[in-house]
Design a protein around this motif. Structure first.
Motif, PDB file in Angstrom:
ATOM      1  N   MET A  49       1.231  -1.253  -0.178  1.00  0.00           N
ATOM      2  CA  MET A  49       0.068  -0.324   0.281  1.00  0.00           C
ATOM      3  C   MET A  49       0.690   1.310   0.229  1.00  0.00           C
ATOM      4  N   THR A  50       0.587   2.276  -0.788  1.00  0.00           N
ATOM      5  CA  THR A  50       1.415   3.208  -0.803  1.00  0.00           C
ATOM      6  C   THR A  50       0.652   4.551   0.362  1.00  0.00           C
ATOM      7  N   THR A  51       1.283   5.274   0.409  1.00  0.00           N
ATOM      8  CA  THR A  51       0.748   5.860   1.401  1.00  0.00           C
ATOM      9  C   THR A  51       0.642   7.497   1.390  1.00  0.00           C
ATOM     10  N   ALA A  52      -0.040   7.939   1.651  1.00  0.00           N
ATOM     11  CA  ALA A  52       0.295  10.033   1.368  1.00  0.00           C
ATOM     12  C   ALA A  52       1.242  10.228   1.543  1.00  0.00           C
ATOM     13  N   ARG A  53       2.539  10.172   3.002  1.00  0.00           N
ATOM     14  CA  ARG A  53       3.378  10.404   3.487  1.00  0.00           C
ATOM     15  C   ARG A  53       4.727   9.845   2.336  1.00  0.00           C
ATOM     16  N   GLU A  54       4.243   9.000   1.576  1.00  0.00           N
ATOM     17  CA  GLU A  54       5.027   7.945   0.586  1.00  0.00           C
ATOM     18  C   GLU A  54       5.170   9.376  -0.744  1.00  0.00           C
ATOM     19  N   ILE A  55       4.065  10.494  -0.691  1.00  0.00           N
ATOM     20  CA  ILE A  55       4.062  10.535  -2.026  1.00  0.00           C
ATOM     21  C   ILE A  55       3.874  12.324  -2.108  1.00  0.00           C
ATOM     22  N   MET A  56       3.883  12.608  -0.534  1.00  0.00           N
ATOM     23  CA  MET A  56       3.723  14.057  -0.546  1.00  0.00           C
ATOM     24  C   MET A  56       5.185  14.534  -0.396  1.00  0.00           C
ATOM     25  N   HIS A  57       5.242  16.555  -0.832  1.00  0.00           N
ATOM     26  CA  HIS A  57       6.024  16.865  -0.995  1.00  0.00           C
ATOM     27  C   HIS A  57       6.887  17.783   0.718  1.00  0.00           C
ATOM     28  N   HIS A  58       7.662  17.424   1.228  1.00  0.00           N
ATOM     29  CA  HIS A  58       7.451  16.896   2.308  1.00  0.00           C
ATOM     30  C   HIS A  58       8.133  18.770   3.290  1.00  0.00           C
ATOM     31  N   GLY A  59       8.524  18.830   3.848  1.00  0.00           N
ATOM     32  CA  GLY A  59       9.072  20.735   4.270  1.00  0.00           C
ATOM     33  C   GLY A  59       8.297  21.781   3.556  1.00  0.00           C
ATOM     34  N   CYS A  60       6.966  21.665   4.241  1.00  0.00           N
ATOM     35  CA  CYS A  60       5.995  22.644   3.474  1.00  0.00           C
ATOM     36  C   CYS A  60       5.424  23.222   4.786  1.00  0.00           C
ATOM     37  N   GLU A  61       5.460  24.644   4.224  1.00  0.00           N
ATOM     38  CA  GLU A  61       5.794  25.500   5.135  1.00  0.00           C
ATOM     39  C   GLU A  61       4.657  26.417   4.757  1.00  0.00           C
ATOM     40  N   CYS A  62       3.552  27.308   5.794  1.00  0.00           N
ATOM     41  CA  CYS A  62       2.278  28.037   5.858  1.00  0.00           C
ATOM     42  C   CYS A  62       2.796  29.113   5.926  1.00  0.00           C
ATOM     43  N   LEU A  63       1.578  30.214   4.976  1.00  0.00           N
ATOM     44  CA  LEU A  63       1.543  30.915   4.775  1.00  0.00           C
ATOM     45  C   LEU A  63       0.771  31.698   5.981  1.00  0.00           C
ATOM     46  N   SER A  64       1.285  33.388   6.720  1.00  0.00           N
ATOM     47  CA  SER A  64      -0.031  32.701   7.989  1.00  0.00           C
ATOM     48  C   SER A  64      -0.903  34.212   7.318  1.00  0.00           C
ATOM     49  N   MET A  65      -2.475  33.465   7.851  1.00  0.00           N
ATOM     50  CA  MET A  65      -3.529  34.435   7.293  1.00  0.00           C
ATOM     51  C   MET A  65      -3.758  36.324   7.082  1.00  0.00           C
ATOM     52  N   ASP A  66      -2.524  36.376   7.793  1.00  0.00           N
ATOM     53  CA  ASP A  66      -2.135  38.181   7.715  1.00  0.00           C
ATOM     54  C   ASP A  66      -0.454  38.847   6.490  1.00  0.00           C
ATOM     55  N   GLU A  67      -0.385  37.970   6.670  1.00  0.00           N
ATOM     56  CA  GLU A  67       0.972  37.410   5.329  1.00  0.00           C
ATOM     57  C   GLU A  67       0.746  38.597   4.076  1.00  0.00           C
ATOM     58  N   ILE A  78       2.429  18.414   7.264  1.00  0.00           N
ATOM     59  CA  ILE A  78       3.868  17.947   7.283  1.00  0.00           C
ATOM     60  C   ILE A  78       3.992  18.048   5.554  1.00  0.00           C
ATOM     61  N   GLY A  79       2.889  17.999   4.996  1.00  0.00           N
ATOM     62  CA  GLY A  79       3.006  17.968   3.882  1.00  0.00           C
ATOM     63  C   GLY A  79       2.059  18.666   2.639  1.00  0.00           C
ATOM     64  N   ILE A  80       2.260  18.424   1.601  1.00  0.00           N
ATOM     65  CA  ILE A  80       1.285  18.466   0.502  1.00  0.00           C
ATOM     66  C   ILE A  80       1.623  18.032  -0.409  1.00  0.00           C
ATOM     67  N   ILE A  81       0.326  16.952  -1.982  1.00  0.00           N
ATOM     68  CA  ILE A  81       0.274  16.260  -2.170  1.00  0.00           C
ATOM     69  C   ILE A  81      -0.046  17.219  -3.944  1.00  0.00           C
ATOM     70  N   SER A  82       0.537  17.275  -4.435  1.00  0.00           N
ATOM     71  CA  SER A  82       0.219  18.088  -5.988  1.00  0.00           C
ATOM     72  C   SER A  82       0.008  16.517  -7.180  1.00  0.00           C
ATOM     73  N   GLN A  83      -0.340  17.421  -8.479  1.00  0.00           N
ATOM     74  CA  GLN A  83      -0.445  16.254 -10.107  1.00  0.00           C
ATOM     75  C   GLN A  83       0.717  16.059 -10.070  1.00  0.00           C
ATOM     76  N   ALA A  84       1.925  16.468  -9.508  1.00  0.00           N
ATOM     77  CA  ALA A  84       3.337  15.882 -10.199  1.00  0.00           C
ATOM     78  C   ALA A  84       3.865  15.454  -9.042  1.00  0.00           C
ATOM     79  N   ASP A  85       3.331  15.298  -7.924  1.00  0.00           N
ATOM     80  CA  ASP A  85       4.006  14.400  -7.652  1.00  0.00           C
ATOM     81  C   ASP A  85       3.329  12.463  -7.601  1.00  0.00           C
ATOM     82  N   LEU A  86       2.228  13.209  -8.249  1.00  0.00           N
ATOM     83  CA  LEU A  86       1.260  11.488  -8.278  1.00  0.00           C
ATOM     84  C   LEU A  86       1.869  11.142  -9.206  1.00  0.00           C
ATOM     85  N   ARG A 112      -6.227  20.193  -7.140  1.00  0.00           N
ATOM     86  CA  ARG A 112      -4.991  19.954  -7.542  1.00  0.00           C
ATOM     87  C   ARG A 112      -3.654  19.649  -6.795  1.00  0.00           C
ATOM     88  N   ARG A 113      -3.911  20.186  -6.041  1.00  0.00           N
ATOM     89  CA  ARG A 113      -2.784  20.109  -4.201  1.00  0.00           C
ATOM     90  C   ARG A 113      -4.191  19.626  -2.827  1.00  0.00           C
TER      91      ARG A 113
END
Length: 141
Positions: free
Chosen positions: A1-19, A112-120, A101-102
């Motif tokens: 079984m392939t999981t989301a963790r194995e596919i995702m792009h790691h190191g995803c940083e959040c933008l704050s609401m007020d930026e 902890i990450g994000i999956i995009s079409q490119a990752d898939l 798409r993401r």
């Protein structure tokens, strides 16, 4: 079984609401990505802003990106995501069902990450990828 963790792009940083959107665009360019998750002061995921959102919802409307905050663009809708342990079939279902798409990946209520079409594209058989692209493209966000 392939999981989301194995596919995702790691190191995803959040933008704050007020930026502002100028900061968002700069961070996207520096990271070579087309979208950033937006998190509240509590660190919880509130939405995603794409480069297209910046252009269509701000610049094309004559708004100054330096005056528009990330929180102004994300809206009040539901934020779709998957758990890090979710099977790839769940990822495909969520992206197809919601025509996105993401897809953020969460673990213990933390992004902890994000999956995009490119990752898939790197992991899926060609026929499954074609089905996903077709489903998303009918009315993509």
């Amino acid at each position: 079984m392939t999981t989301a963790r194995e596919i995702m792009h790691h190191g995803c940083e959040c933008l704050s609401m007020d930026e502002d959107l100028t900061t968002a665009a700069r961070r996207m360019a520096e990271s070579d990505v087309g979208a950033l998750p937006v998190c509240g002061n509590d660190g919880r995921l509130k939405g995603i802003i794409t480069d297209r959102d910046i252009v269509v919802k701000a610049i094309a409307q004559g708004r100054n990106p330096a005056d528009v905050r990330a929180g102004d663009l994300i809206g009040e809708g539901e934020v779709f995501y998957v758990d890090a342990g979710s099977d790839i079939e769940i990822v495909l279902h969520e992206m197809s069902e919601h025509r996105i798409r993401r897809l953020p990946v969460m673990e213990n209520d933390q992004l902890i990450g994000i999956i995009s079409q490119a990752d898939l594209a790197a992991k899926l058989p060609e026929d499954k990828l074609g089905e996903l692209v077709s489903a998303i493209s009918t009315t993509s966000h």
